[in-house]
Design a protein around this motif. Structure first.
Motif, mmCIF file in Angstrom:
data_model
loop_
_atom_site.group_PDB
_atom_site.id
_atom_site.type_symbol
_atom_site.label_atom_id
_atom_site.label_comp_id
_atom_site.label_asym_id
_atom_site.label_seq_id
_atom_site.Cartn_x
_atom_site.Cartn_y
_atom_site.Cartn_z
ATOM 1 N N ILE A 190 0.800 -1.141 -0.031
ATOM 2 C CA ILE A 190 -0.047 -0.003 0.143
ATOM 3 C C ILE A 190 0.829 1.159 0.184
ATOM 4 C CG2 ILE A 190 -1.665 1.244 1.294
ATOM 5 C CD1 ILE A 190 -2.540 -1.236 2.785
ATOM 6 N N VAL A 191 0.724 2.023 -0.943
ATOM 7 C CA VAL A 191 1.376 3.571 -0.837
ATOM 8 C C VAL A 191 0.496 4.447 -0.359
ATOM 9 C CG1 VAL A 191 2.518 5.267 -2.240
ATOM 10 C CG2 VAL A 191 2.625 3.023 -2.792
ATOM 11 N N THR A 192 0.962 5.086 0.914
ATOM 12 C CA THR A 192 0.359 6.142 1.636
ATOM 13 C C THR A 192 0.514 7.366 0.888
ATOM 14 O OG1 THR A 192 0.358 4.648 3.560
ATOM 15 C CG2 THR A 192 -0.307 6.943 4.003
ATOM 16 N N VAL A 193 -0.488 8.305 0.719
ATOM 17 C CA VAL A 193 -0.093 9.484 0.426
ATOM 18 C C VAL A 193 -0.604 10.422 1.565
ATOM 19 C CG1 VAL A 193 -0.506 11.348 -1.382
ATOM 20 C CG2 VAL A 193 -0.430 8.769 -2.251
ATOM 21 N N GLN A 234 4.411 7.823 -8.594
ATOM 22 C CA GLN A 234 4.932 6.779 -9.567
ATOM 23 C C GLN A 234 6.307 6.217 -8.956
ATOM 24 O OE1 GLN A 234 3.268 6.064 -12.468
ATOM 25 N NE2 GLN A 234 4.682 4.147 -12.455
ATOM 26 N N LYS A 235 7.339 6.686 -8.491
ATOM 27 C CA LYS A 235 8.373 6.294 -8.159
ATOM 28 C C LYS A 235 8.176 5.240 -6.827
ATOM 29 C CE LYS A 235 11.762 9.868 -9.619
ATOM 30 N NZ LYS A 235 12.183 10.916 -9.339
ATOM 31 N N GLU A 236 7.209 5.763 -6.066
ATOM 32 C CA GLU A 236 6.924 5.007 -4.848
ATOM 33 C C GLU A 236 6.197 3.438 -5.120
ATOM 34 O OE1 GLU A 236 8.062 4.211 -1.339
ATOM 35 O OE2 GLU A 236 8.348 6.057 -2.199
ATOM 36 N N ALA A 237 5.397 3.650 -6.289
ATOM 37 C CA ALA A 237 4.716 2.490 -6.804
ATOM 38 C C ALA A 237 5.443 1.493 -7.287
ATOM 39 C CB ALA A 237 3.662 3.188 -7.710
ATOM 40 N N GLU A 238 6.614 1.973 -8.118
ATOM 41 C CA GLU A 238 7.450 1.268 -8.944
ATOM 42 C C GLU A 238 8.362 0.371 -7.887
ATOM 43 O OE1 GLU A 238 9.543 3.867 -11.453
ATOM 44 O OE2 GLU A 238 7.749 3.912 -12.968
ATOM 45 N N LYS A 239 8.469 0.682 -6.631
ATOM 46 C CA LYS A 239 9.387 0.140 -5.713
ATOM 47 C C LYS A 239 8.471 -1.241 -5.141
ATOM 48 C CE LYS A 239 11.381 4.206 -3.459
ATOM 49 N NZ LYS A 239 11.478 4.854 -2.275
ATOM 50 N N CYS A 240 7.304 -1.298 -5.435
ATOM 51 C CA CYS A 240 6.481 -2.228 -4.982
ATOM 52 C C CYS A 240 6.544 -3.469 -5.812
ATOM 53 C CB CYS A 240 4.932 -2.168 -4.555
ATOM 54 S SG CYS A 240 4.547 -0.586 -3.833
ATOM 55 N N ASP A 241 6.800 -4.817 -5.348
ATOM 56 C CA ASP A 241 6.713 -5.810 -6.054
ATOM 57 C C ASP A 241 5.308 -5.933 -6.623
ATOM 58 O OD1 ASP A 241 9.169 -6.383 -5.685
ATOM 59 O OD2 ASP A 241 8.956 -7.653 -3.841
ATOM 60 N N ARG A 242 4.452 -5.791 -5.671
ATOM 61 C CA ARG A 242 3.035 -5.921 -6.202
ATOM 62 C C ARG A 242 2.475 -4.662 -5.626
ATOM 63 N NH1 ARG A 242 0.116 -11.080 -5.410
ATOM 64 N NH2 ARG A 242 0.575 -10.893 -3.500
ATOM 65 N N LEU A 243 1.568 -3.845 -6.320
ATOM 66 C CA LEU A 243 0.954 -2.606 -5.641
ATOM 67 C C LEU A 243 -0.524 -3.200 -5.530
ATOM 68 C CD1 LEU A 243 1.010 0.444 -5.088
ATOM 69 C CD2 LEU A 243 0.410 0.674 -7.474
ATOM 70 N N GLY A 244 -0.881 -2.766 -4.325
ATOM 71 C CA GLY A 244 -2.348 -3.216 -3.902
ATOM 72 C C GLY A 244 -3.311 -2.030 -3.865
ATOM 73 N N GLY A 245 -2.663 -0.842 -3.874
ATOM 74 C CA GLY A 245 -3.376 0.446 -4.022
ATOM 75 C C GLY A 245 -2.856 1.761 -3.247
ATOM 76 N N PHE A 246 -3.708 2.595 -3.160
ATOM 77 C CA PHE A 246 -3.136 3.809 -2.456
ATOM 78 C C PHE A 246 -4.337 3.984 -1.239
ATOM 79 C CE2 PHE A 246 -1.844 4.248 -6.875
ATOM 80 C CZ PHE A 246 -0.567 4.497 -6.512
ATOM 81 N N PHE A 247 -3.442 4.587 -0.255
ATOM 82 C CA PHE A 247 -4.428 4.985 0.994
ATOM 83 C C PHE A 247 -3.869 6.572 1.301
ATOM 84 C CE2 PHE A 247 -4.460 4.907 5.955
ATOM 85 C CZ PHE A 247 -5.719 5.075 5.776
ATOM 86 N N THR A 248 -5.002 7.359 1.064
ATOM 87 C CA THR A 248 -4.630 8.832 1.149
ATOM 88 C C THR A 248 -5.175 9.345 2.401
ATOM 89 O OG1 THR A 248 -6.635 9.707 0.454
ATOM 90 C CG2 THR A 248 -5.002 8.893 -1.351
ATOM 91 N N ILE A 249 -4.419 10.162 3.142
ATOM 92 C CA ILE A 249 -4.867 10.922 4.444
ATOM 93 C C ILE A 249 -4.879 12.029 4.353
ATOM 94 C CG2 ILE A 249 -4.652 10.682 6.903
ATOM 95 C CD1 ILE A 249 -2.625 8.385 6.537
ATOM 96 N N MET A 250 -6.298 12.838 4.799
ATOM 97 C CA MET A 250 -6.507 14.251 4.495
ATOM 98 C C MET A 250 -7.500 14.573 5.405
ATOM 99 S SD MET A 250 -8.202 13.555 0.668
ATOM 100 C CE MET A 250 -8.791 15.040 0.684
ATOM 101 N N SER A 251 -7.510 16.095 5.572
ATOM 102 C CA SER A 251 -8.573 16.765 6.245
ATOM 103 C C SER A 251 -9.666 17.175 5.099
ATOM 104 C CB SER A 251 -7.998 17.952 7.128
ATOM 105 O OG SER A 251 -9.128 18.865 7.241
#
Length: 453
Positions: A3-6, A124-141
């Motif tokens: 999971i890539v956290t944004v 994109q760079k963070e996603a490419e570091k994943c062997d398998r990308l499961g998706g994105f978790f964004t945290i925001m107000s």
């Protein structure tokens, strides 16, 4: 899958940091009576989800940090690095010298397009570091400018760039008494845009978390950090590895996909709420014992009475008896105050989870009539204790829990809009009155859909 956290804006960056802290602390902390093999597989599954390893052997968070002001990001990077347990990648953040001034339109229409290429390159760079990308978790107000406006823009970009990846937005609902004068406008614009681009919105209400800090954690002077730590504990209780199948021997490899499959059976219904019990000060844990039947009974009543914490639950609220006539509210044939569910997920962590009876969550009267309770309810379990709690239970629910707060926010924003208050602050950045009307229409549809469950 990873999971890539944004982390977006001040709120997103501060909460994101606490989430990684909780996850790392849980992996390195006491783990009850689990076998060495069990702990190793838990550790490996967690690491694959949230961290990548570098030469230094200090785990690096799979995260991109974005804010329009540098202060919070530089603090966040240095506090994480000083912990020695984990750190952020020094190259995975973006900030400017000037914020969005609590103006959604500034974040969405100006900062977003202007900095899109740099931010999406980092993702994109963070996603490419994943062997398998499961998706994105964004945290925001959703009350301020950067987190909400830029956050909505970035979520749209994620959907365009990764059309098949899951996107879960974690959204902080502002205090009802008001943080900024235009927070209801910002909230309406944020929610309506996120509803189009994300797979689900997981919502934490500031007022509720504040109450938990005061009444359950016994904190006298409540800081933002106290609030963020409670939120992070609850998020960790969901995202840490668990067995998704009965008698499972392998931890789930696709956490976001499993969450969506379990909780979002229809794209019209994307609002998820989270409850976690028990929650108490760390120094009380040693003197407390919990039984699974007691925890499950409380968690179920919290669900049906829409109680956000285990103190002050209304035990009078009962599910409707199917086939009987009952006192009802105008829009529905369900009793007043009863919280109807579309789907529920209970996650149990700690000893003897295999023996817990969850049959009361499969009661058809808890759910909307168009779903089979067998499909609407799921349970995940692990014998590994979480974050110093010998036994703990979390409930992620797609239900009517947010109807009242959502109706309030839309109503307040509409009243301001009808008198044209502060509209000029948005139009000067390119958000027209039509955009407001589209957002009101979208959210009124959401309110209507949840009302008639």
């Amino acid at each position: 899958m990873s999971i890539v956290t944004v982390q977006l804006g001040q709120c997103g960056n501060q909460i994101g940091h606490e989430v990684f802290n909780v996850i790392c602390g849980d992996v390195h902390g006491a783990h009850g009576l689990c076998s060495k093999k069990e702990n190793e597989s838990y550790h490996d599954a967690c690491k694959e989800r949230f961290f990548s390893e570098e030469e230094s052997e200090v785990p690096v968070a799979r995260a991109v940090l974005v804010d329009m002001e540098p202060k919070v990001i530089s603090q966040t990077l240095s506090i994480a690095a000083r912990s020695g347990y984990w750190k952020y990648d020094d190259r995975s953040h973006f900030c400017q010298k000037q914020g969005s001034g609590n103006n959604w339109a500034n974040g969405y229409s100006v900062h977003g397009p202007r900095h899109k290429e740099i931010i999406m390159n980092l993702v994109q760079k963070e996603a490419e570091k994943c062997d398998r990308l499961g998706g994105f978790f964004t945290i925001m107000s959703m009350a301020g400018g950067t987190g909400s406006g830029l956050g909505a823009f970035v979520t749209q970009c994620l959907r365009d760039a990764f059309p098949t990846s899951f996107i879960l937005n974690h959204v902080i609902w502002p205090y009802g008494t008001g943080e900024v004068i235009v927070q209801n406008y910002n909230s309406v614009l944020t929610l309506s845009h996120l509803y189009q681009s994300s797979d689900a919105l997981l919502v934490h209400e500031n007022d509720v978390i504040h109450k938990i800090c005061a009444q359950l954690m016994n904190i006298k002077q409540i800081s933002f950090r106290d609030v963020n730590q409670v939120i992070a504990h609850q998020l960790g209780s969901v995202f840490q590895p668990a067995y998704t199948a009965e008698g499972g021997l392998r931890y789930s490899r696709n956490p976001l996909g499993d969450l969506m499959e379990t909780l979002v059976p229809h794209p019209e219904f994307k609002m998820l709420g989270l409850r976690n019990i028990p929650q108490m000060p760390e120094n009380s844990l040693a003197y407390s014992t919990f039984s699974w039947p007691g925890l499950i009974k409380h968690l179920r009543q919290m669900l049906i009475a829409n109680a956000k914490m285990e103190e002050g639950i209304d035990w009078q609220v009962r599910p409707p008896r199917l086939g009987f006539s009952i006192p009802s509210s105008p829009s529905t044939n369900k009793p007043l105050h009863f919280n109807t569910s579309i789907a529920n997920l209970v996650i149990l962590r700690g000893k003897d989870t295999h023996s817990v009876d969850l049959g009361t969550f499969q009661d058809p009267s808890l759910y909307t009539s168009w779903l089979n309770p067998q499909d609407a309810f799921n349970a995940w379990k692990t014998p590994r204790a979480f974050n110093k709690y010998e036994k703990s239970a979390s409930l992620v629910s797609n239900s009517q829990f947010l109807l009242k707060p959502l109706d309030n926010v839309v109503g307040k924003a509409w009243n301001m809009f009808a008198s044209k208050a502060y509209i000029h602050q948005y139009t000067k950045f390119g958000i027209e009155e039509e955009d407001f009307l589209d957002s009101f229409t979208a959210l009124e549809q959401v309110i209507s859909s949840y009302s008639i469950l």
